[in-house]
Write a protein that holds these residues in place. Structure first.
Motif, PDB file in Angstrom:
ATOM      1  N   ARG A  31       0.865  -1.179   0.000  1.00  0.00           N
ATOM      2  CA  ARG A  31       0.000   0.000   0.000  1.00  0.00           C
ATOM      3  C   ARG A  31       0.898   1.224   0.000  1.00  0.00           C
ATOM      4  O   ARG A  31       1.932   1.232   0.670  1.00  0.00           O
ATOM      5  CB  ARG A  31      -0.887   0.062   1.255  1.00  0.00           C
ATOM      6  N   ILE A  32       0.479   2.246  -0.726  1.00  0.00           N
ATOM      7  CA  ILE A  32       1.200   3.514  -0.729  1.00  0.00           C
ATOM      8  C   ILE A  32       0.194   4.573  -0.309  1.00  0.00           C
ATOM      9  O   ILE A  32      -0.888   4.679  -0.894  1.00  0.00           O
ATOM     10  CB  ILE A  32       1.783   3.817  -2.120  1.00  0.00           C
ATOM     11  N   TYR A  33       0.540   5.334   0.732  1.00  0.00           N
ATOM     12  CA  TYR A  33      -0.418   6.304   1.253  1.00  0.00           C
ATOM     13  C   TYR A  33       0.292   7.408   2.027  1.00  0.00           C
ATOM     14  O   TYR A  33       1.421   7.246   2.481  1.00  0.00           O
ATOM     15  CB  TYR A  33      -1.439   5.610   2.160  1.00  0.00           C
ATOM     16  N   GLU A  34      -0.402   8.541   2.152  1.00  0.00           N
ATOM     17  CA  GLU A  34       0.103   9.632   2.969  1.00  0.00           C
ATOM     18  C   GLU A  34      -0.081   9.242   4.427  1.00  0.00           C
ATOM     19  O   GLU A  34      -1.071   8.614   4.791  1.00  0.00           O
ATOM     20  CB  GLU A  34      -0.658  10.925   2.657  1.00  0.00           C
ATOM     21  N   SER A  35       0.897   9.631   5.256  1.00  0.00           N
ATOM     22  CA  SER A  35       0.852   9.188   6.646  1.00  0.00           C
ATOM     23  C   SER A  35       1.524  10.196   7.567  1.00  0.00           C
ATOM     24  O   SER A  35       2.169  11.139   7.123  1.00  0.00           O
ATOM     25  CB  SER A  35       1.561   7.832   6.778  1.00  0.00           C
ATOM     26  N   VAL A  36       1.342   9.951   8.851  1.00  0.00           N
ATOM     27  CA  VAL A  36       2.090  10.639   9.891  1.00  0.00           C
ATOM     28  C   VAL A  36       2.828   9.534  10.642  1.00  0.00           C
ATOM     29  O   VAL A  36       2.214   8.571  11.097  1.00  0.00           O
ATOM     30  CB  VAL A  36       1.162  11.418  10.853  1.00  0.00           C
ATOM     31  N   ILE A  37       4.148   9.654  10.719  1.00  0.00           N
ATOM     32  CA  ILE A  37       4.937   8.613  11.382  1.00  0.00           C
ATOM     33  C   ILE A  37       5.647   9.194  12.597  1.00  0.00           C
ATOM     34  O   ILE A  37       5.893  10.394  12.674  1.00  0.00           O
ATOM     35  CB  ILE A  37       5.968   7.973  10.423  1.00  0.00           C
ATOM     36  N   GLU A  38       5.963   8.311  13.539  1.00  0.00           N
ATOM     37  CA  GLU A  38       6.796   8.662  14.681  1.00  0.00           C
ATOM     38  C   GLU A  38       7.831   7.557  14.842  1.00  0.00           C
ATOM     39  O   GLU A  38       7.471   6.410  15.112  1.00  0.00           O
ATOM     40  CB  GLU A  38       5.959   8.764  15.967  1.00  0.00           C
ATOM     41  N   SER A  39       9.092   7.900  14.647  1.00  0.00           N
ATOM     42  CA  SER A  39      10.129   6.878  14.800  1.00  0.00           C
ATOM     43  C   SER A  39      10.302   6.557  16.279  1.00  0.00           C
ATOM     44  O   SER A  39      10.054   7.398  17.148  1.00  0.00           O
ATOM     45  CB  SER A  39      11.446   7.339  14.173  1.00  0.00           C
ATOM     46  N   GLN A  40      10.729   5.335  16.565  1.00  0.00           N
ATOM     47  CA  GLN A  40      10.891   4.891  17.948  1.00  0.00           C
ATOM     48  C   GLN A  40      12.262   5.233  18.516  1.00  0.00           C
ATOM     49  O   GLN A  40      12.426   5.334  19.731  1.00  0.00           O
ATOM     50  CB  GLN A  40      10.673   3.382  18.031  1.00  0.00           C
ATOM     51  N   ALA A  41      13.242   5.364  17.644  1.00  0.00           N
ATOM     52  CA  ALA A  41      14.607   5.646  18.109  1.00  0.00           C
ATOM     53  C   ALA A  41      15.423   6.181  16.950  1.00  0.00           C
ATOM     54  O   ALA A  41      15.120   5.905  15.792  1.00  0.00           O
ATOM     55  CB  ALA A  41      15.252   4.372  18.653  1.00  0.00           C
ATOM     56  N   ARG A  42      16.445   6.942  17.275  1.00  0.00           N
ATOM     57  CA  ARG A  42      17.376   7.412  16.253  1.00  0.00           C
ATOM     58  C   ARG A  42      18.628   6.540  16.380  1.00  0.00           C
ATOM     59  O   ARG A  42      19.396   6.662  17.341  1.00  0.00           O
ATOM     60  CB  ARG A  42      17.713   8.878  16.466  1.00  0.00           C
TER      61      ARG A  42
END
Length: 194
Positions: A31-42
């Motif tokens: 699936r390809i879609y617009e999203s809001v992401i939050e990474s868990q760690a750098r």
């Protein structure tokens, strides 16, 4: 550095290419879609590499199982690409060390690690998935096409290789599997660095 940087627990707008893959590396769906992401760690490549080398506390414990699964999946994807005839060159990258005034002090050769290759492998898979998606839906996109080398270049290469004791048919040079087989044969050649 601000809006495009992945910072842990900070929401970021993204265009996501979500892929479901079998353990063999075969893509089942996407699936390809617009999203809001939050990474868990750098994480740095060095941290992930240390984790792969057995230093389990190099990354947060909750990420270890995911990285281990990604490692296996990246290996399966690499194997599939290899079976399709993809070439896997390992050339060094050159890093300049600068003094305080910005003048070069020395140049170091840096080779890809398993951690950098892992990310590269997933980027390749995402790129192929998006390209196939756009082709299937007839979406106009820009992409790079590698034209086959001109016949006279292949003939010159075949002559040069023959002079080095590596006879090859020009027809073999025109396909990825043939180039890959030639590179494998050349690895044992005494003048391979030339």
């Amino acid at each position: 550095n601000d809006l495009c940087s992945l910072r842990p627990a900070e929401p970021r707008l993204a265009l996501t290419c979500e892929m479901e893959l079998e353990r063999s590396g075969e893509r089942v769906r996407h699936r390809i879609y617009e999203s809001v992401i939050e990474s868990q760690a750098r994480l740095t490549y060095a941290q992930v590499q240390r984790f792969f080398e057995g230093e389990t506390d190099a990354v947060p414990a909750r990420l270890g199982p995911m990285l281990a699964e990604m490692r296996g999946l990246a290996a399966a994807l690499r194997q599939r690409r290899s079976e399709r005839g993809a070439l896997d060159f390992s050339f060094p990258e050159y890093k300049f060390e600068l003094d305080r005034k910005g003048f070069p002090r020395r140049v170091r050769e840096v080779y890809a690690t398993e951690a950098t290759r892992l990310i590269e492998q997933f980027m390749l898979e995402a790129n192929e998935t998006v390209a196939e998606h756009c082709a299937e839906h007839r979406l106009p996109i820009l992409y790079r096409v590698h034209d086959p080398p001109p016949a006279d270049h292949l003939n010159s290469l075949a002559i040069t290789l023959l002079n080095y004791g590596l006879p090859v048919k020009t027809g073999e040079l025109g396909r990825p599997g043939g180039i890959k087989a030639l590179v494998a044969r050349a690895q044992e050649h005494p003048q391979r660095e030339q």
